[in-house]
Write an enzyme that holds these catalytic residues in place. Structure first.
Site, PDB file in Angstrom:
ATOM      1  N   ASN A   9     -44.894 -43.365 -14.769  1.00  0.00           N
ATOM      2  CA  ASN A   9     -44.817 -43.794 -16.169  1.00  0.00           C
ATOM      3  C   ASN A   9     -43.339 -43.862 -16.557  1.00  0.00           C
ATOM      4  OD1 ASN A   9     -44.929 -44.081 -18.936  1.00  0.00           O
ATOM      5  ND2 ASN A   9     -45.788 -42.048 -19.332  1.00  0.00           N
ATOM      6  N   LYS A  11     -41.991 -44.965 -19.214  1.00  0.00           N
ATOM      7  CA  LYS A  11     -41.735 -44.785 -20.656  1.00  0.00           C
ATOM      8  C   LYS A  11     -40.750 -45.858 -21.147  1.00  0.00           C
ATOM      9  CE  LYS A  11     -42.973 -39.989 -20.089  1.00  0.00           C
ATOM     10  NZ  LYS A  11     -42.910 -38.607 -20.552  1.00  0.00           N
ATOM     11  N   HIS A  93     -51.582 -41.070 -24.156  1.00  0.00           N
ATOM     12  CA  HIS A  93     -50.472 -40.227 -23.690  1.00  0.00           C
ATOM     13  C   HIS A  93     -50.041 -39.319 -24.845  1.00  0.00           C
ATOM     14  CE1 HIS A  93     -46.499 -38.938 -22.465  1.00  0.00           C
ATOM     15  NE2 HIS A  93     -46.878 -39.193 -21.232  1.00  0.00           N
ATOM     16  N   GLU A 165     -52.389 -33.540 -18.660  1.00  0.00           N
ATOM     17  CA  GLU A 165     -50.946 -33.364 -18.859  1.00  0.00           C
ATOM     18  C   GLU A 165     -50.716 -32.330 -19.957  1.00  0.00           C
ATOM     19  OE1 GLU A 165     -48.552 -36.981 -17.554  1.00  0.00           O
ATOM     20  OE2 GLU A 165     -49.326 -37.503 -19.519  1.00  0.00           O
ATOM     21  N   GLY A 171     -41.790 -33.520 -19.525  1.00  0.00           N
ATOM     22  CA  GLY A 171     -40.365 -33.753 -19.770  1.00  0.00           C
ATOM     23  C   GLY A 171     -39.585 -32.479 -20.024  1.00  0.00           C
ATOM     24  N   GLY A 231     -43.394 -38.842 -14.853  1.00  0.00           N
ATOM     25  CA  GLY A 231     -42.470 -39.455 -15.801  1.00  0.00           C
ATOM     26  C   GLY A 231     -41.077 -39.510 -15.212  1.00  0.00           C
ATOM     27  N   GLY A 232     -40.254 -38.521 -15.564  1.00  0.00           N
ATOM     28  CA  GLY A 232     -38.848 -38.502 -15.163  1.00  0.00           C
ATOM     29  C   GLY A 232     -38.603 -38.804 -13.686  1.00  0.00           C
TER      30      GLY A 232
HETATM   31  P1  PGA Z   1     -42.632 -35.936 -16.870  1.00  0.00           P
HETATM   32  O1  PGA Z   1     -43.632 -36.880 -17.716  1.00  0.00           O
HETATM   33  O2  PGA Z   1     -43.002 -36.106 -15.426  1.00  0.00           O
HETATM   34  O3  PGA Z   1     -41.266 -36.441 -17.188  1.00  0.00           O
HETATM   35  O4  PGA Z   1     -42.876 -34.543 -17.351  1.00  0.00           O
HETATM   36  C1  PGA Z   1     -44.969 -37.006 -17.366  1.00  0.00           C
HETATM   37  C2  PGA Z   1     -45.663 -37.941 -18.333  1.00  0.00           C
HETATM   38  O5  PGA Z   1     -45.303 -37.959 -19.501  1.00  0.00           O
HETATM   39  O6  PGA Z   1     -46.572 -38.687 -17.951  1.00  0.00           O
END
Ligand code: PGA
Length: 247
Positions: A9, A11, A93, A165, A171, A231-232
């Site tokens: 993802n 974002k 999300h 999640e 994040g 995400g990241g």
């Molecule tokens: P993250 O995000 O891996 O940066 O924690 C996960 C997400 O929001 O799907």
């Protein structure tokens, strides 16, 4: 046996050039062990869809409208996502729920429209830190899933994916322990099994929240964790591919 999905993802990150480079990097290094899907910002879907046309990597959107067409400024219809080549769309999300006040009902309606249009929704669920500390994690996750079951029926989840999640892990670098994650995944599957054993057995449940190359293997080895929503760490081709290799 359920297959695994590693979903990235992105974002609201990147620009046209960095998006193209990231897609090229992922395509070049994909070893094909796990199914990969990437979720770029909506304005780049057409471009990325074209780049992925001959590849095994699937395309997904970060959201999908609950309505078919018409005066819904800023929204994107499931039929449009299909035209861009999307196989998946995220729904609910936690950033949509908390920053844009999307309710359980709206999220359920988004899932319903995706399924009706041949897009596989990835229903995101999870508790905040406060909710975990209050001991109501299961209640929150159950409520979020029940909204979909009440609107569309349990069978609709047979055409969906669930992503657990925990909001406090997104994040933040604070990842759920494999046991914490497995416990909630098992709760979700058990809940579905009481309504429809086939759906429960079949549905992929992804974990998301600070998954990275060093913690992925342990999380992905849990019995009820069928992949990750990243995400990241999905913004670097090498990290994303290393996570995929941990499957
Ligand atoms: P993250 O995000 O891996 O940066 O924690 C996960 C997400 O929001 O799907």
């Amino acid at each position: 046996m359920r297959s695994s999905l590693i979903a990235g993802n992105w974002k609201m990150n990147g620009n046209l050039q960095s998006v193209v480079e990231l897609v090229e990097g992922i395509k070049a290094g994909n070893a094909g062990k796990a199914e990969l899907a990437i979720f770029p910002p909506a304005v780049f879907l057409m471009k990325v869809g074209g780049m992925l046309a001959e590849s095994e990597i699937a395309l997904g959107a970060q959201n999908v409208c609950d309505q078919e067409a018409g005066a819904f400024t800023g929204e994107i219809a499931a039929s449009m996502l299909r035209e861009c080549g999307c196989r998946y769309a995220l729904a609910g999300h936690s950033e949509r729920r908390s920053l844009y006040q999307e309710t359980d009902q709206l999220v359920a309606a988004r899932c319903a429209m995706a399924v009706a249009s041949g897009i596989i929704p990835i229903l995101c669920v999870g508790e905040t830190l406060q909710e975990r500390e209050q001991g109501i994690t299961e209640d929150v996750v159950a409520r979020q899933i029940d909204a979909v079951i009440n609107l569309s029926g349990i069978a609709s989840l047979g055409q969906a994916i669930i992503a657990y999640e925990p909001v406090w892990a997104i994040g933040t670098g604070k990842v759920a322990t494999p046991d914490q994650a497995q416990e909630v995944h098992a709760f979700i599957r058990g809940k579905l099994a009481r309504l429809n054993a086939d759906v429960a057995e079949k549905v992929q449940i992804l974990y998301g929240g600070s998954m990275n190359p060093s913690n992925a293997a342990e999380l992905l080895s849990q019995a009820d964790i069928d992949g990750g929503l990243i995400g990241g760490a999905s913004l670097k081709a090498d990290d994303f591919l290393t996570i995929a290799q941990a499957v």
